[in-house]
Scaffold this active site. Structure first.
Site, short mmCIF file in Angstrom:
data_model
loop_
_atom_site.label_atom_id
_atom_site.label_comp_id
_atom_site.label_asym_id
_atom_site.label_seq_id
_atom_site.Cartn_x
_atom_site.Cartn_y
_atom_site.Cartn_z
N HIS A 191 0.73 -1.19 -0.18
CA HIS A 191 0.19 0.08 0.03
C HIS A 191 0.48 1.47 0.07
O HIS A 191 1.79 1.96 1.38
CB HIS A 191 -0.96 -0.16 1.30
CG HIS A 191 -1.93 -1.18 1.06
ND1 HIS A 191 -3.61 -1.07 1.93
CD2 HIS A 191 -2.25 -2.20 0.11
CE1 HIS A 191 -4.05 -1.76 1.46
NE2 HIS A 191 -3.70 -3.13 0.41
N TYR A 222 -9.43 5.59 6.77
CA TYR A 222 -9.63 5.52 8.02
C TYR A 222 -11.39 7.44 7.84
O TYR A 222 -10.55 7.89 7.39
CB TYR A 222 -8.67 6.27 8.55
CG TYR A 222 -7.68 4.96 9.18
CD1 TYR A 222 -6.19 4.76 8.06
CD2 TYR A 222 -7.25 4.69 10.29
CE1 TYR A 222 -5.93 3.24 8.34
CE2 TYR A 222 -6.48 3.75 10.59
CZ TYR A 222 -5.64 3.25 9.78
OH TYR A 222 -4.92 2.22 10.19
N PRO A 224 -6.01 0.27 17.96
CA PRO A 224 -5.50 -0.35 17.26
C PRO A 224 -5.15 0.78 15.56
O PRO A 224 -4.50 0.67 15.15
CB PRO A 224 -6.33 -1.63 16.33
CG PRO A 224 -7.80 -0.83 17.54
CD PRO A 224 -7.36 0.07 18.79
N LYS A 230 0.30 -0.08 15.22
CA LYS A 230 1.26 -0.17 15.66
C LYS A 230 1.19 -1.49 16.26
O LYS A 230 2.79 -1.61 16.79
CB LYS A 230 1.33 1.57 16.59
CG LYS A 230 1.74 2.28 15.19
CD LYS A 230 3.62 2.35 15.21
CE LYS A 230 3.03 2.89 13.31
NZ LYS A 230 3.01 2.29 12.20
N TYR A 266 3.35 6.64 10.82
CA TYR A 266 2.48 5.68 10.06
C TYR A 266 3.62 4.36 8.96
O TYR A 266 3.46 2.85 8.97
CB TYR A 266 1.46 5.45 8.87
CG TYR A 266 0.52 4.86 8.46
CD1 TYR A 266 -0.51 4.25 9.46
CD2 TYR A 266 0.32 3.75 7.76
CE1 TYR A 266 -1.75 3.94 9.35
CE2 TYR A 266 -0.74 2.43 7.30
CZ TYR A 266 -1.78 3.03 8.59
OH TYR A 266 -2.44 2.03 8.05
P1 RFL Z 1 -0.39 -12.23 21.34
O1 RFL Z 1 -1.07 -12.59 19.96
O2 RFL Z 1 -1.64 -11.82 22.49
O3 RFL Z 1 -0.19 -13.45 22.16
C1 RFL Z 1 0.28 -14.21 23.10
C2 RFL Z 1 0.11 -15.80 22.98
O4 RFL Z 1 0.39 -15.75 24.39
C3 RFL Z 1 -0.67 -16.91 25.14
N1 RFL Z 1 -0.21 -16.95 26.55
C4 RFL Z 1 0.08 -18.23 27.56
N2 RFL Z 1 0.89 -18.70 27.00
C5 RFL Z 1 1.03 -19.35 28.51
N3 RFL Z 1 0.83 -18.91 29.58
C6 RFL Z 1 0.17 -17.90 30.03
N4 RFL Z 1 -0.56 -18.04 31.12
C7 RFL Z 1 -0.38 -17.13 28.77
N5 RFL Z 1 -1.60 -16.10 28.69
C8 RFL Z 1 -1.06 -15.89 27.14
C9 RFL Z 1 -1.48 -16.73 24.72
O5 RFL Z 1 -2.73 -17.94 24.23
C10 RFL Z 1 -1.10 -16.27 23.51
O6 RFL Z 1 -1.03 -17.11 21.87
O7 RFL Z 1 0.94 -11.65 21.46
P2 RFL Z 1 2.31 -10.46 20.43
O8 RFL Z 1 2.44 -12.30 20.50
O9 RFL Z 1 2.67 -9.73 21.52
O10 RFL Z 1 1.35 -10.14 19.46
C11 RFL Z 1 0.90 -9.03 19.82
C12 RFL Z 1 -0.36 -8.60 18.65
O11 RFL Z 1 -1.16 -9.59 18.72
C13 RFL Z 1 -0.94 -7.09 18.48
O12 RFL Z 1 0.03 -6.47 18.41
C14 RFL Z 1 -1.59 -6.66 17.44
O13 RFL Z 1 -2.73 -7.64 16.50
C15 RFL Z 1 -2.58 -5.41 17.62
N6 RFL Z 1 -3.30 -5.08 16.63
C16 RFL Z 1 -2.72 -4.48 15.25
N7 RFL Z 1 -1.36 -4.26 15.52
C17 RFL Z 1 -0.85 -3.80 14.63
O14 RFL Z 1 0.80 -4.16 14.10
N8 RFL Z 1 -1.29 -3.72 13.32
C18 RFL Z 1 -2.86 -3.78 13.48
O15 RFL Z 1 -2.92 -3.65 11.67
C19 RFL Z 1 -2.85 -4.32 13.73
N9 RFL Z 1 -4.81 -4.45 14.10
C20 RFL Z 1 -4.49 -5.45 16.47
C21 RFL Z 1 -4.87 -4.64 15.34
C22 RFL Z 1 -5.63 -5.41 17.83
C23 RFL Z 1 -6.71 -5.92 17.47
N10 RFL Z 1 -7.69 -6.50 18.32
C24 RFL Z 1 -8.46 -7.38 18.20
C25 RFL Z 1 -7.00 -6.10 20.17
C26 RFL Z 1 -6.84 -4.98 15.36
C27 RFL Z 1 -7.61 -5.26 16.58
C28 RFL Z 1 -8.97 -5.19 16.53
C1 PHB Z 2 -7.22 -3.84 9.69
O1 PHB Z 2 -6.43 -5.08 8.51
O2 PHB Z 2 -7.62 -5.56 10.52
C2 PHB Z 2 -6.81 -2.88 10.53
C3 PHB Z 2 -5.99 -1.88 9.26
C4 PHB Z 2 -5.82 -0.53 10.46
C5 PHB Z 2 -6.07 -0.68 11.69
C6 PHB Z 2 -6.56 -1.63 12.35
C7 PHB Z 2 -6.80 -2.44 12.15
O3 PHB Z 2 -4.84 0.22 12.05
#
Ligand code: RFL
Ligand code: PHB
Length: 415
Positions: free
Chosen positions: A75, A204, A296, A300, A394
């Site tokens: 993108h 957005y 989100p 980041k 970004y």
């Molecule tokens: P995770 O993915 O939460 O994984 C943690 C793992 O640890 C396990 N766990 C345990 N294991 C053993 N013993 C325990 N006591 C434990 N407790 C937990 C869990 O089962 C799990 O498997 O953390 P990690 O690896 O640090 O990854 C972080 C990302 O998942 C998170 O920052 C992103 O998803 C955030 N996020 C976004 N980030 C971006 O850079 N770009 C995006 O576009 C973006 N969009 C988003 C997002 C997060 C969202 N939500 C749902 C919060 C969009 C959304 C909607």
């Molecule tokens: C997504 O595609 O899930 C997404 C993209 C951009 C954001 C957050 C989530 O800022």
């Protein structure tokens, strides 16, 4: 009791834990990953979609980029729509050619799990009662239960990659950590659907009715979000109600093009800003969501996790390859500098694009808080400097390199 031994014990099999494990494995550093849930469960969590170049490069370094490089969508920009009028943020033009990659977290996790299986490095899924011991000694360990057996994993270092609700952060004595937290008065309701995205780039939107984001996973799969009150429940939102509300918030031309269909996933995520300082204690390092959460809006979260992984991986490589421990105490300090930039940007963009109830609540005449925000957004979008400010952050700030290694310094001195 079963006794196991590894160099680096990794708690959490999300993208942070898996990426760290794979990078260490490529350097010949043994590691064991533990997770409390199954791989199938992890692959059902629909989360991030936008990757910074630094993240993509780390995946290439880890040798897991084939599918990402083939299927990820580059993108060059995205749009911010404000009261129906769209402004393009030309990421490429404003940052000297930098872009982001649209490739889902589920796919990354998939690629990393495949690589882990191939590497033969052990993973214990559905490990329960995970506890950390002797973190300030040079022989830390983890106890857990797996398949009805009590296990002890002895190791040199522990990477706490277990997300916001994990045990690792809680294992740092409360009096030694400071937690910074801000909760927001709304959450994001997200829908995934097998429908073509409404545009080639993300949109957005700040509208009178609230925030909306039009994102995607591919040319045939869309991801949309709207903000909802914290009290909202997913079951209260039928697909029809979601599409109708999204349409009202999108700019007119996008709303006209919107193709709707049945949702294949629907969930609400609360928004939070959170940082734990420091990010290390003895031989434990916190990585990714275990140490910090961002709303989100700036995309980041996963990208900050990747810069933590990169820093820790480089530090541990020096430890095992060069027998150089000098950077070990620097992990938290280096990681936190980039984390706070990401936290500030995510908070700032969230503030600009959402309605906060408290804005102007005490004003006698009209809602000046809301007007201030709208004026700021209008100013930023109308100015090239303003658009560049958004674009530079970004696409992601550069990763910090480690101070010169002892080996490099010795070689420079000898020359
Ligand atoms: P995770 O993915 O939460 O994984 C943690 C793992 O640890 C396990 N766990 C345990 N294991 C053993 N013993 C325990 N006591 C434990 N407790 C937990 C869990 O089962 C799990 O498997 O953390 P990690 O690896 O640090 O990854 C972080 C990302 O998942 C998170 O920052 C992103 O998803 C955030 N996020 C976004 N980030 C971006 O850079 N770009 C995006 O576009 C973006 N969009 C988003 C997002 C997060 C969202 N939500 C749902 C919060 C969009 C959304 C909607
Ligand atoms: C997504 O595609 O899930 C997404 C993209 C951009 C954001 C957050 C989530 O800022």
């Amino acid at each position: 009791m079963k006794h196991l031994r590894t160099r680096v014990a990794i708690i959490g099999s999300g993208p942070s834990g898996l990426a760290l494990g794979q990078l260490l494995h490529r350097q010949g550093i043994d590691n064991v990953v533990l997770d409390r849930v199954s791989a199938e469960y992890i692959l059902k969590r629909i989360r991030a979609g936008i990757l910074e170049t630094g993240f993509a490069e780390l995946m290439r370094e880890a040798g897991v980029s084939a599918r990402m490089d083939r299927d990820g969508l580059v993108h060059d920009g995205f749009a911010i729509a404000f009261n129906g009028h769209s402004t393009r943020i030309d990421l490429k033009g404003l940052t000297g050619g930098r872009t982001v990659l649209c490739y889902g977290q589920v796919e990354i996790t998939h690629d990393l799990i495949d690589a882990r299986v191939q590497s033969g490095q052990p993973t214990f899924y559905e490990a329960s009662d995970v506890r950390l011991h002797d973190l300030t000694s040079d022989q830390p360990s983890i106890t857990f239960q797996h398949d009805g057996e009590n296990c002890t994993l002895h190791c040199d270092y522990i990477a706490g990659c277990d997300g916001f609700h994990g045990v690792s952060r809680q294992s740092i004595p409360a009096e030694l950590r400071t937690e910074f937290e801000r909760v927001y008065p709304f959450g994001w309701l997200g829908v995934l659907s097998d429908t073509p995205p409404v545009d080639e780039e993300l949109i957005y939107c700040r509208s009178e009715r609230g925030f909306a984001l039009a994102s995607m996973r591919s040319h045939t799969r869309s991801r949309y979000y709207i903000d909802v009150p914290l009290t909202a429940k997913v079951d209260e939102w039928s697909d029809d109600a979601f599409w109708a509300e999204l349409k009202r918030r999108l700019p007119y031309d996008a709303a006209e093009r919107l193709v709707t269909g049945p949702s294949i996933e629907k969930s609400i995520a609360p928004l939070r800003s959170f940082v734990c300082e420091p990010m290390q204690h003895g031989r434990l390092f916190l990585v990714g969501d275990a140490a910090h959460i961002v709303p989100p809006t700036g995309a980041k979260g996963l990208n900050l996790a990747a810069s933590d992984v990169s820093t820790l991986y480089r530090i541990l490589t020096r430890v095992y390859r060069d027998n150089d421990l000098s950077c070990v105490p620097l992990y938290s300090e280096i990681a936190l500098r980039r984390v706070w930039h990401g936290e500030r940007f995510s908070w700032w963009l969230t503030r600009l694009l959402h309605h906060f109830d408290e804005q102007g609540r005490h004003d006698k005449s009209g809602n000046s808080g809301r007007r201030f925000t709208e004026s700021e957004l209008q100013y930023l979008l109308g100015s090239e400097a303003g658009r560049r400010l958004i674009a530079e952050q970004y696409v992601g700030l550069p990763y910090e390199s480690l101070p010169e290694s002892r080996a490099a310094m010795a070689a420079a001195n000898a020359a």
